[in-house]
Design a protein around this motif. Structure first.
Motif, short mmCIF file in Angstrom:
data_model
loop_
_atom_site.label_atom_id
_atom_site.label_comp_id
_atom_site.label_asym_id
_atom_site.label_seq_id
_atom_site.Cartn_x
_atom_site.Cartn_y
_atom_site.Cartn_z
N ALA A 127 0.82 -1.22 0.00
CA ALA A 127 0.00 0.00 0.00
C ALA A 127 0.85 1.26 0.00
O ALA A 127 0.39 2.32 -0.43
CB ALA A 127 -0.94 0.00 1.21
N MET A 128 2.10 1.15 0.47
CA MET A 128 3.01 2.30 0.44
C MET A 128 3.58 2.52 -0.96
O MET A 128 3.71 3.65 -1.42
CB MET A 128 4.17 2.09 1.42
CG MET A 128 3.81 1.78 2.87
SD MET A 128 3.06 3.16 3.73
CE MET A 128 1.36 2.60 3.71
N TYR A 129 3.95 1.42 -1.62
CA TYR A 129 4.67 1.52 -2.89
C TYR A 129 3.77 1.63 -4.12
O TYR A 129 4.04 2.42 -5.03
CB TYR A 129 5.58 0.30 -3.07
CG TYR A 129 6.86 0.35 -2.28
CD1 TYR A 129 7.93 1.12 -2.71
CD2 TYR A 129 7.00 -0.39 -1.12
CE1 TYR A 129 9.11 1.17 -1.99
CE2 TYR A 129 8.18 -0.35 -0.38
CZ TYR A 129 9.23 0.43 -0.82
OH TYR A 129 10.40 0.48 -0.10
N VAL A 130 2.71 0.83 -4.15
CA VAL A 130 1.90 0.72 -5.38
C VAL A 130 1.36 2.07 -5.85
O VAL A 130 1.41 2.37 -7.06
CB VAL A 130 0.77 -0.30 -5.17
CG1 VAL A 130 -0.22 -0.26 -6.35
CG2 VAL A 130 1.35 -1.71 -5.03
N PRO A 131 0.83 2.94 -4.97
CA PRO A 131 0.32 4.23 -5.47
C PRO A 131 1.38 5.04 -6.21
O PRO A 131 1.08 5.65 -7.25
CB PRO A 131 -0.12 4.94 -4.19
CG PRO A 131 -0.47 3.84 -3.25
CD PRO A 131 0.54 2.77 -3.53
N PHE A 132 2.62 5.05 -5.70
CA PHE A 132 3.68 5.80 -6.40
C PHE A 132 4.08 5.10 -7.69
O PHE A 132 4.34 5.76 -8.70
CB PHE A 132 4.89 5.95 -5.48
CG PHE A 132 4.67 6.89 -4.33
CD1 PHE A 132 4.53 8.25 -4.53
CD2 PHE A 132 4.56 6.41 -3.03
CE1 PHE A 132 4.31 9.12 -3.48
CE2 PHE A 132 4.35 7.26 -1.96
CZ PHE A 132 4.22 8.61 -2.19
N LEU A 133 4.14 3.77 -7.66
CA LEU A 133 4.52 3.04 -8.87
C LEU A 133 3.51 3.26 -9.99
O LEU A 133 3.88 3.37 -11.17
CB LEU A 133 4.64 1.55 -8.56
CG LEU A 133 5.78 1.14 -7.62
CD1 LEU A 133 5.71 -0.34 -7.30
CD2 LEU A 133 7.14 1.48 -8.24
N GLY A 153 0.20 10.24 -4.95
CA GLY A 153 0.63 9.02 -4.26
C GLY A 153 0.08 8.94 -2.86
O GLY A 153 -0.38 7.88 -2.42
N HIS A 154 0.11 10.06 -2.14
CA HIS A 154 -0.41 10.05 -0.77
C HIS A 154 -1.93 9.92 -0.74
O HIS A 154 -2.48 9.25 0.15
CB HIS A 154 0.02 11.32 -0.04
CG HIS A 154 1.44 11.31 0.40
ND1 HIS A 154 2.47 11.80 -0.38
CD2 HIS A 154 2.03 10.84 1.53
CE1 HIS A 154 3.61 11.64 0.26
NE2 HIS A 154 3.38 11.07 1.42
#
Length: 314
Positions: A127-133, A153-154
């Motif tokens: 959940a931390m990485y996927v939005p930015f990716l 992303g946030h």
């Protein structure tokens, strides 16, 4: 009946520091300590409802992520300068992934301390990485700028965290081996968070505006109204009296200006640290964790401002 939660801290079993995010009912005999089973005693943080535990879990994750960014952000900057990687680390895509890494490390440490299974930790890390990716391709295509990448992303991270927390809310706790020093530090997490939030100010001390002192009594009034702890007249009168004192101190500092105002601001923040300590002992208005954090934060801020005054020519 739910099994009693056990933790392998050296030899003795110790109770968890607070409720775990599950919807399972507490043991019926938990209210009566068993001398042979010290972990079955009552706890101040006993879970009272599934929704409340879920919100507490999400709040803890947010604090752990902030702590990870505060603690590790400076280390990345120092390492980048020493290794000549300051340029690559300043790229928006790399900076976003570094931020996600810092948040994930803080979150992982706290979730494991709270006896969450690795599958839940892995899902929360995703959940931390996927939005930015997901936003890197629009960034590379020139459809997004750096600010949009961080904001988007946030914003995507929030529903992703909620979905993960709901999906894993029934996961049973696991045995976690903790060193006594780790347990002691975790119990003082508000102090650690306050220290981390003021590290930069010790490197670059400065005096805050007098108007910032209005935040000091305001926070207590807002939290007191939300928690309904201001119903007693004496408590309400005390808080309103504190508000009047800091408003008057603010107006005096604004009026006099200069070095005298700087000293009034620093002493105003330091005085509020004493106010926090008194409330920490009584817990009449705000939670003890907030009072502890606020006391350390206010004292540290006052210390940095005094340092700034002493190191600046009159």
């Amino acid at each position: 009946m739910e099994k009693t939660r056990m933790y392998a801290d050296n030899i003795a079993a110790v109770p968890p520091p607070g409720p775990l995010p599950t919807d399972q009912p507490a043991p019926s005999g938990a209210a009566f300590p068993n001398p042979a089973r010290p972990d079955t005693g009552p706890s101040d943080a006993a879970p009272t409802g599934g929704t409340r535990r879920l919100l507490r879990h999400l709040g803890e994750m947010a604090l752990a992520m902030v702590a990870g960014m505060l603690l590790l952000g400076g280390l990345w900057d120092a390492a980048g300068a020493a290794l000549g990687l300051a340029g690559p680390l300043s790229r928006p895509d790399v900076a976003a992934l570094v931020m996600a890494t810092n948040m994930t490390i803080g979150m992982t440490v706290w979730m494991r301390y709270r006896a969450h299974h690795w599958r839940g930790v892995g899902a929360m890390a995703a959940a931390m990485y996927v939005p930015f990716l997901l936003l890197l391709v629009p960034l590379w295509a020139g459809l997004l700028d750096a600010d949009a990448l961080l904001l988007g992303g946030h914003l995507l991270m929030v529903p992703a965290m909620v979905l993960v927390a709901v999906r894993h809310r029934h996961d049973p706790p696991v045995a976690v081996r903790r060193h006594p020093a780790v347990v002691a530090l975790a119990h003082r997490w508000p102090t650690g968070l306050a220290v981390l939030m003021t590290v930069e100010l010790w490197v670059d001390p400065r005096v805050f505006s007098p108007w910032t002192m209005l935040v000091l009594p305001g926070g207590y009034l807002v939290i007191g109204m939300a928690r309904r702890t201001l119903r007693r007249r004496r408590v309400l009168a005390t808080q309103l009296g504190g508000l009047a004192v800091w408003v008057a101190l603010t107006l005096v500092a604004v009026t006099v200006g200069g070095r005298a105002a700087a000293w009034l601001v620093a002493l105003g923040w330091l005085a509020h640290a004493g106010w926090d300590l008194m409330d920490h002992r009584t817990a009449k208005v705000v939670p003890r964790g907030y009072a502890e954090w606020c006391a350390v934060f206010d004292a540290a801020l006052a210390g940095t401002m005094i340092l700034a005054i002493l190191t600046t020519d009159a």
